[in-house]
Design a protein around this motif. Structure first.
Motif, PDB file in Angstrom:
ATOM      1  N   UNK A   1      50.609  60.214  50.947  1.00 12.89           N
ATOM      2  CA  UNK A   1      51.119  60.684  49.520  1.00 12.89           C
ATOM      3  C   UNK A   1      51.060  61.976  49.409  1.00 12.89           C
ATOM      4  N   UNK A   2      50.059  62.672  49.805  1.00 16.43           N
ATOM      5  CA  UNK A   2      50.254  64.018  49.742  1.00 16.43           C
ATOM      6  C   UNK A   2      50.108  64.646  51.116  1.00 16.43           C
ATOM      7  N   UNK A   3      51.077  65.819  51.409  1.00 16.70           N
ATOM      8  CA  UNK A   3      51.062  66.209  52.736  1.00 16.70           C
ATOM      9  C   UNK A   3      51.085  67.795  52.505  1.00 16.70           C
ATOM     10  N   UNK A   4      50.219  68.532  52.996  1.00 14.04           N
ATOM     11  CA  UNK A   4      50.011  69.738  52.917  1.00 14.04           C
ATOM     12  C   UNK A   4      50.192  70.462  54.304  1.00 14.04           C
ATOM     13  N   UNK A   5      51.276  71.406  54.626  1.00  8.15           N
ATOM     14  CA  UNK A   5      51.422  71.840  55.818  1.00  8.15           C
ATOM     15  C   UNK A   5      51.495  73.629  55.639  1.00  8.15           C
ATOM     16  N   UNK A   6      50.593  74.020  56.622  1.00 11.58           N
ATOM     17  CA  UNK A   6      50.444  75.492  56.701  1.00 11.58           C
ATOM     18  C   UNK A   6      50.671  76.280  55.176  1.00 11.58           C
ATOM     19  N   UNK A   7      50.086  75.688  54.395  1.00 10.41           N
ATOM     20  CA  UNK A   7      50.009  76.271  52.986  1.00 10.41           C
ATOM     21  C   UNK A   7      49.344  77.472  52.743  1.00 10.41           C
ATOM     22  N   UNK A   8      50.253  78.640  52.268  1.00 13.68           N
ATOM     23  CA  UNK A   8      49.728  79.905  51.880  1.00 13.68           C
ATOM     24  C   UNK A   8      50.206  79.848  50.421  1.00 13.68           C
ATOM     25  N   UNK A   9      48.993  80.853  49.679  1.00 14.49           N
ATOM     26  CA  UNK A   9      49.114  80.744  48.254  1.00 14.49           C
ATOM     27  C   UNK A   9      48.405  81.854  47.510  1.00 14.49           C
ATOM     28  N   UNK A  10      48.974  82.329  46.760  1.00 14.06           N
ATOM     29  CA  UNK A  10      48.226  83.667  45.986  1.00 14.06           C
ATOM     30  C   UNK A  10      47.941  83.301  44.610  1.00 14.06           C
ATOM     31  N   UNK A  11      46.691  84.043  44.177  1.00 10.86           N
ATOM     32  CA  UNK A  11      46.466  83.973  42.711  1.00 10.86           C
ATOM     33  C   UNK A  11      46.439  85.529  42.199  1.00 10.86           C
ATOM     34  N   UNK A  12      47.322  85.484  41.310  1.00  9.14           N
ATOM     35  CA  UNK A  12      47.807  86.841  40.692  1.00  9.14           C
ATOM     36  C   UNK A  12      48.014  87.922  41.783  1.00  9.14           C
ATOM     37  N   UNK A  13      48.669  87.435  42.833  1.00  8.86           N
ATOM     38  CA  UNK A  13      49.250  88.115  44.072  1.00  8.86           C
ATOM     39  C   UNK A  13      48.277  88.489  45.007  1.00  8.86           C
ATOM     40  N   UNK A  14      47.003  87.914  45.038  1.00  7.47           N
ATOM     41  CA  UNK A  14      45.873  88.020  45.907  1.00  7.47           C
ATOM     42  C   UNK A  14      46.135  86.795  46.889  1.00  7.47           C
TER      43      UNK A  14
END
Lengths: 251, 479
Positions: A1-14
């Protein structure tokens, strides 16, 4: 149901998440552990769609649709629920009023039968009872003047009513005494079902004594560096995170 | 939530902005003794009333408009204002609703105020004022049975001169301030209420004000007298069409609570606020004041969402011992609206008590000011005041200001003042949205929650109305 692949994320651009992979199937309980600053809470907030938390690479699919394409309220309507680490107060808006608006929207979007006010009240009272909150909390402003433990139990109460498909719990155990922890765990366990996925974000193994996970993942520097069964949590309890991250920090 | 989203949210339409086409007799703009004589003659007023008006006019000529408020607007030229407009169909006062111009009835239907008694909210009597003239008062007979007088001020001048002579100007003197003096000279119509001794008024009384004609000022005058031990709850609502010019509204409201009486006065003010660039809108300069005698109580509740400019300080003079004054206010400003509003609580009697709860909500490029005075006179033993002023900002291009004045000349007084300023936080919005609530509904819920303490003071059906009004004012698509 949840499929996360090679996730990149920033918080306030960091950059915080740097290539995270995770699959959650219906019926599974996953625990995400890791030292402070490893990105655990970021993961929960990115999935729920908080402002300033941006997906910059990879993808996160919830029941086949990309979360990045959905507004926060659409994610909620699709059945994603986040129990907050620091639930915020909304003065003057009663818990009941808040629940009514939330349930109308989410149940409506999911094609579930609408609850009339009598049913809603009955259900809400039952949910309160399950987490040891007096029914008078329904009349009070959302989290207004609640103690830390009451706020956390209020989150679980909402979760019980919302019946999410995927529940994310962000450090729900922090700041709880042992009795409250057991109450919260009992509430979460009652939601375990073959159709539902649960992701627990936690710093301590303690919660996992009461909510026994199927999988444990260790998050460090924005990536999952080790996955295992429930025994991994015990290993972390004994050895700390240092042996995995190469740093001196311990749990 | 981003500024752009907020901007969209607060950009909404003014639903009461339509115009009614009626054949009206409207005086050319400008003010002079002749205009006042004409006005007075049109109404068939007695000589003493004309004298009163002329005296006010002469006082007004000596005065200049106040400049101490936190408001910016071009000087108001009264020579551009028409002081009298009356639908021709009302030349002979209608005796029943069947005789009222259907165009007028349709206007009020459209505004959600049906005048047919059987269709009305049970237990609310309405006096309807259209431009300069009272159109119709409902439930008159039922009120008569209880001894309550509820009629237009013009009728009261004809039928109850003794009460008018005794009380008009007794609370707000003719020369009280620039706008009050102007009103005293040219007031057109308004409502009059008298509740006899010991009578609890059997229904809510309500006046609905509507400005229709262009370039017309509305100068209504309301006088409410609650005799000893009586009780009345009075509601006032206002709207106006959407026009590019600014229109002047300068009302005077006087309340007299005789010993042991209680007056509850509620206002939902939704005059046209102007567009998002500040074009058009009503200039609302209002003097509202009540005198509370021994053991009496006056309570003002206002929800102000309209007008380009609001200048308004509903006040209570706590003259009698043990008297109580209350002020509950919600003021919402958006676009380029400016509000300078608050109250004055003047404690003269012993053991007098006042409560002030003010909630200011600012959005767009608006400016929202609370200005309040609490004065404890030397003989006001054991006076108490509690003041709470809260401001809520939506976005970062609006302004909120608080100017509390406290003057205590008696050491036994207890005065408390609390003030807060907050923003609708991203965290609150995110909590709502994470629970599936769309941003528009979330803002309106949070704002309504912020106003709860005031809304609970409104009569039931008005509280619902006020909540909806806030919702409409904050309405708009969210991207």
């Amino acid at each position: 149901m949840l499929e996360i692949r090679d996730l990149h994320a920033t918080v306030a651009d960091k950059p915080i998440l740097k290539g995270l992979n995770l699959t959650v199937n219906p019926g599974e309980v996953h625990a995400i552990m890791g030292p402070n600053g490893s990105g655990k809470s970021t993961l929960a907030n990115v999935l729920a769609g908080r402002d300033n938390y941006a997906i910059t690479g990879g993808e996160a699919l919830f029941e086949g649709s990309s979360l990045a394409d959905l507004e926060p309220e659409e994610r909620a309507q699709a059945g994603l629920f986040l129990a907050f680490q620091y639930p915020v107060e909304i003065p003057g808006v009663s818990n009941m009023e808040f629940l009514k608006a939330a349930l109308e929207s989410v149940r409506g979007a999911q094609g579930k039968e609408e609850w009339d006010s009598v049913t809603l009240l009955r259900q809400a009272r039952a949910a309160c009872k399950q987490v040891n909150l007096d029914a008078s909390f329904l009349k009070r402003g959302v989290n207004e003047g609640f103690s830390g433990g009451e706020k956390k139990r209020n989150e679980i109460m909402q979760m019980l009513l919302m019946e999410p498909k995927l529940a994310l719990l962000d450090e729900t155990d922090s700041g709880l005494d042992i009795d409250a922890l057991q109450t919260v765990a009992k509430g979460v366990n009652s939601l375990r079902s073959p159709e539902r996925g649960i992701v627990l974000v936690t710093h301590y193994q303690r919660l996992l004594d009461y909510i026994v996970p199927d999988f444990v993942h260790v998050l460090s520097n924005g990536q999952i560096i080790k996955s295992g069964g429930k025994e991994l949590a015990h290993e972390l309890e004994e050895k700390g995170y240092g042996w995995l991250t190469g740093e001196e920090e311990s749990a | 939530m981003s500024q752009a989203e907020l901007d969209k949210l607060i950009r909404s339409n003014y639903e009461a902005g339509f115009t009614t086409t009626v054949d009206a007799e409207t005086l050319p703009p400008g003010l002079s003794e002749d205009v006042i004589r004409f006005l007075s003659a049109k109404k068939g007023e007695p000589e003493w009333m004309l004298e009163w008006r002329l005296d006010s006019y002469h006082k007004w000529l000596e005065m200049s408009s106040p400049d101490w408020a936190h408001l910016h607007h071009p000087p108001i030229d009264v020579n551009e204002v028409s002081f009298y407009s009356k639908p021709k169909s009302l030349d002979d006062a209608p005796k029943s609703l069947d005789e009222v111009d259907p165009e007028l009835l349709a206007t009020y239907e459209k505004l959600g105020i049906p005048l047919h008694e059987q269709e009305m909210l049970a237990g609310v009597a309405v006096d309807v004022v259209f431009d300069s003239t009272s159109v119709f008062t409902t439930f008159k007979e039922k009120l008569w049975e209880a001894g309550v007088i509820f009629c237009s001020i013009s009728e009261a001048i004809q039928n109850h001169p003794e009460l008018i002579k005794k009380y008009m100007g007794s609370v707000v003197p003719k020369g009280d301030n620039f706008y009050a003096a102007l009103n005293s000279a040219v007031f057109s119509d308004g409502s009059f209420v008298y509740i006899p001794k010991g009578v609890r008024c059997p229904m809510e009384l309500s006046t609905y004000f509507r400005i229709n004609e262009a370039n017309t000022g509305q100068f209504e005058r309301t006088l409410i007298i609650a005799d000893e031990g009586s009780y009345v709850s009075y509601l006032e609502g206002c709207t106006a069409p959407q026009r590019d010019e600014n229109q002047l509204h300068a009302a005077v409201v006087e309340l007299v609570a005789l010993p042991g009486a209680e007056i509850k006065y509620s206002t939902v003010q939704n005059w046209y606020p102007g567009d998002e660039n500040g074009k058009g809108g009503i200039y609302n300069f209002v003097t509202k004041r009540g005198v509370a005698h021994d053991n009496s109580k006056i309570s003002w509740t206002q929800v102000e969402t309209g007008s380009a400019i609001t200048w308004k300080y509903p006040s209570v003079i706590l003259r009698g011992d043990n008297s109580i004054g209350e002020f509950y206010s919600v003021a919402l400003t958006r676009h380029m609206q400016q509000a300078d509003t608050g109250t004055k609580m003047i404690h003269l009697g012993k053991n007098t008590k006042s409560t002030i709860i003010s909630k200011g909500i600012s959005a767009g490029r608006s400016s929202n000011t609370y200005r309040g005075l609490v004065r404890i006179s030397p003989r006001a033993e054991n006076a108490r005041n509690f003041t709470q002023c809260d401001s809520l900002l939506l976005g970062d291009t609006c302004g909120a200001h608080t100017f509390p004045y406290i003057e205590s000349k008696n050491p036994s007084a207890t005065i408390e003042h609390e003030a807060t300023t907050s923003k609708v936080s991203d965290d609150q919005m995110f909590l709502c949205r994470q629970r599936g609530i769309d941003p528009e509904k979330a803002v309106s819920m949070i704002v309504n929650g912020f106003c709860k303490e005031v809304f609970k003071e409104l009569p039931m059906e008005f509280a619902v109305e006020a909540g909806k009004l806030l919702e409409v004012s904050l309405e708009g698509a969210v991207g």
